[in-house]
Write a protein that holds these residues in place. Structure first.
Motif, short mmCIF file in Angstrom:
data_model
loop_
_atom_site.label_atom_id
_atom_site.label_comp_id
_atom_site.label_asym_id
_atom_site.label_seq_id
_atom_site.Cartn_x
_atom_site.Cartn_y
_atom_site.Cartn_z
N UNK A 144 0.85 -1.19 0.00
CA UNK A 144 0.00 0.00 0.00
C UNK A 144 0.88 1.24 0.00
N UNK A 145 0.45 2.24 -0.72
CA UNK A 145 1.17 3.51 -0.74
C UNK A 145 0.87 4.29 0.53
N UNK A 146 1.91 4.83 1.14
CA UNK A 146 1.75 5.75 2.26
C UNK A 146 1.47 7.13 1.66
N UNK A 147 0.48 7.85 2.17
CA UNK A 147 0.17 9.16 1.57
C UNK A 147 1.39 10.09 1.58
N UNK A 148 1.54 10.87 0.52
CA UNK A 148 2.54 11.93 0.53
C UNK A 148 2.03 13.04 1.45
N UNK A 149 2.94 13.65 2.18
CA UNK A 149 2.51 14.73 3.06
C UNK A 149 3.64 15.25 3.89
N UNK A 150 3.41 16.42 4.47
CA UNK A 150 4.42 17.04 5.33
C UNK A 150 4.72 16.17 6.55
N UNK A 151 3.64 15.58 7.11
CA UNK A 151 3.79 14.70 8.27
C UNK A 151 2.89 13.48 8.06
N UNK A 152 3.46 12.29 8.20
CA UNK A 152 2.67 11.06 8.13
C UNK A 152 3.06 10.19 9.32
N UNK A 153 2.04 9.74 10.05
CA UNK A 153 2.26 8.90 11.22
C UNK A 153 1.60 7.55 10.97
N UNK A 154 2.40 6.48 11.02
CA UNK A 154 1.90 5.12 10.74
C UNK A 154 1.98 4.31 12.03
N UNK A 155 0.84 3.81 12.48
CA UNK A 155 0.79 2.96 13.67
C UNK A 155 0.34 1.57 13.26
N UNK A 156 1.11 0.55 13.67
CA UNK A 156 0.76 -0.84 13.35
C UNK A 156 -0.14 -1.37 14.47
#
Length: 217
Positions: free
Chosen positions: A163-175
């Motif tokens: 899956x693509x992670x959104x482009x952005x100034x800040x992206x926070x990914x929690x599993x």
């Protein structure tokens, strides 16, 4: 830049004797860390585990967007604006505390409860409290929190799915569950990645996985 924070690096909290176990990803309560106050709009990402009958008695919030994701079990929510709801796995609950609201969070069920609660700082303080729940949000359906200029993406991946992670100034990914690879790192349950100036980043599921991804301006 990607900054990976591991589940075992979270600050411990809660009250084990009262059936409450908390793990905080950001500076929280007695665990003050001036270098870990926020990332983008996110100021807290708390993993909470409540034994049957346990809970947080009525307490106040203000100037915070509070988004809750149940992992397993059922969360009973009551607030001073008159809302009373049972939140289940797959539901997105948001409480805009605005100028001030009080609420209660309990596990009134017979099974253990695990949930992730994320706090975001609004662009403007004040206003009137608001409440919303989206039942059974579908995979890849974005959930907007315009007050914080943020968008939540829920991804449920099968093993091997990308899956693509959104482009952005800040992206926070929690599993939430399962394992994924992201930026050359393998992340498991409770791990998180903070990505500044995200562009062209992918996550690949090693096993079936569930991710909460915040896209922020």
């Amino acid at each position: 830049m990607t900054d990976v924070r591991r589940a075992d690096e979270r600050y411990p909290g809660g009250d084990e004797a009262a059936g409450i176990s908390s793990r905080h990803a950001f500076s929280f309560g007695p665990h003050y860390d001036p270098g870990n106050l926020r990332f983008g709009a996110v100021i807290a990402c708390n993993e909470e585990r409540l034994a049957p009958g346990a809970g947080f008695d009525e307490h106040p919030h203000s100037h915070t967007e509070i988004v809750t994701w149940v992992v397993e079990g059922e969360l009973t929510h009551r607030d001073s604006a008159g809302h009373e709801t049972v939140v289940r796995a797959g539901d997105v609950q948001r409480l805009s505390s605005a100028g001030g609201v009080r609420h209660v969070e309990r596990n009134d069920g017979a099974a253990p409860l695990t949930f992730v609660q994320m706090w975001l700082a609004p662009r403007e303080p004040g206003g009137d409290p608001a409440y919303e729940i989206v039942r059974g949000i579908a995979d890849s359906t974005p959930y907007a929190v315009p007050e914080a200029r943020a968008m939540l993406h829920v991804r449920r991946l099968t093993a091997g799915e990308r899956t693509a992670v959104p482009d952005g100034a800040y992206v926070y990914v929690h599993v939430v569950r399962g394992e994924v690879t992201l930026g050359g790192e393998t992340l498991g349950p409770g791990d998180a990645a903070r990505i500044a100036d995200a562009e062209g980043v992918d996550a690949v599921a090693v096993t079936a996985a569930e991710l909460l991804v915040w896209e922020m301006a």
